[in-house]
Design a protein around this motif. Structure first.
Motif, PDB file in Angstrom:
ATOM      1  N   VAL A   8     -34.950   7.350  -8.881  1.00 35.11           N
ATOM      2  CA  VAL A   8     -35.087   8.628  -8.384  1.00 35.11           C
ATOM      3  C   VAL A   8     -34.136   8.592  -7.458  1.00 35.11           C
ATOM      4  N   PHE A   9     -32.791   9.538  -7.518  1.00 36.74           N
ATOM      5  CA  PHE A   9     -31.755   8.905  -6.009  1.00 36.74           C
ATOM      6  C   PHE A   9     -32.243  10.201  -4.970  1.00 36.74           C
ATOM      7  N   ARG A  10     -32.712   9.437  -3.856  1.00 37.34           N
ATOM      8  CA  ARG A  10     -32.790  10.607  -2.748  1.00 37.34           C
ATOM      9  C   ARG A  10     -31.690  10.792  -1.626  1.00 37.34           C
ATOM     10  N   GLY A  11     -30.288  10.137  -2.339  1.00 38.40           N
ATOM     11  CA  GLY A  11     -30.051  10.238  -0.968  1.00 38.40           C
ATOM     12  C   GLY A  11     -29.523   8.882  -0.449  1.00 38.40           C
ATOM     13  N   LYS A  53     -19.864   9.089  -4.950  1.00 37.13           N
ATOM     14  CA  LYS A  53     -20.096  10.465  -4.823  1.00 37.13           C
ATOM     15  C   LYS A  53     -20.625  11.025  -6.113  1.00 37.13           C
ATOM     16  N   GLU A  54     -20.471  11.131  -7.357  1.00 34.47           N
ATOM     17  CA  GLU A  54     -20.938  12.210  -8.219  1.00 34.47           C
ATOM     18  C   GLU A  54     -22.161  11.800  -8.506  1.00 34.47           C
ATOM     19  N   LEU A  59     -26.974  16.103  -5.912  1.00 32.40           N
ATOM     20  CA  LEU A  59     -27.861  16.358  -5.023  1.00 32.40           C
ATOM     21  C   LEU A  59     -28.581  17.129  -5.043  1.00 32.40           C
ATOM     22  N   GLY A  60     -27.174  17.995  -4.067  1.00 34.19           N
ATOM     23  CA  GLY A  60     -26.691  19.112  -3.536  1.00 34.19           C
ATOM     24  C   GLY A  60     -27.902  19.399  -2.547  1.00 34.19           C
ATOM     25  N   SER A  93     -25.933   6.711 -12.822  1.00 31.19           N
ATOM     26  CA  SER A  93     -24.935   7.379 -13.401  1.00 31.19           C
ATOM     27  C   SER A  93     -25.815   8.492 -13.869  1.00 31.19           C
ATOM     28  N   LEU A  94     -25.955  10.016 -13.981  1.00 29.26           N
ATOM     29  CA  LEU A  94     -26.833  11.214 -13.757  1.00 29.26           C
ATOM     30  C   LEU A  94     -26.955  11.319 -15.167  1.00 29.26           C
TER      31      LEU A  94
END
Length: 97
Positions: A8-11, A53-54, A59-60, A93-94
């Motif tokens: 889970v990517f949180r920024g 970066k992607e 995430l926005g 990667s997403l």
């Protein structure tokens, strides 16, 4: 040790000296009760880290994003009764929903 897992990517967090870390919760499996466990940590972003970066753009305004992550030199750092995990972020990667 190099690990490849769902996370889970949180920024990102940028320090005053310009260094960046990615805040990730790495999926580490399930405990004896079937509860999903994560390794929460901050992982160093380098010039060779891919997909940052992607992931950040995707995430926005959301608080978190599901990604595939590769981390090198994973280690735990005790912090009271918790452990904070650290390492070098190789890539993210997403994942499709």
């Amino acid at each position: 040790m190099k690990i490849e897992t769902v996370a889970v990517f949180r920024g990102l967090h940028k320090f005053p000296n310009g260094n960046e870390v990615a805040n990730l919760d790495l999926l580490s499996g399930k405990d004896q009760n079937g509860k999903v466990r994560y390794l929460k940590g901050s992982f160093v972003v380098t010039e060779k880290s891919k997909g940052i970066k992607e992931a950040f753009e995707a995430l926005g305004q959301d608080e978190s994003l599901l990604v595939d992550a590769k981390v090198a030199n994973l280690f735990g750092e005790p912090n009271g009764k918790f452990v904070n995990y650290r390492g070098l972020l190789d890539s993210v990667s997403l994942r499709s929903k």
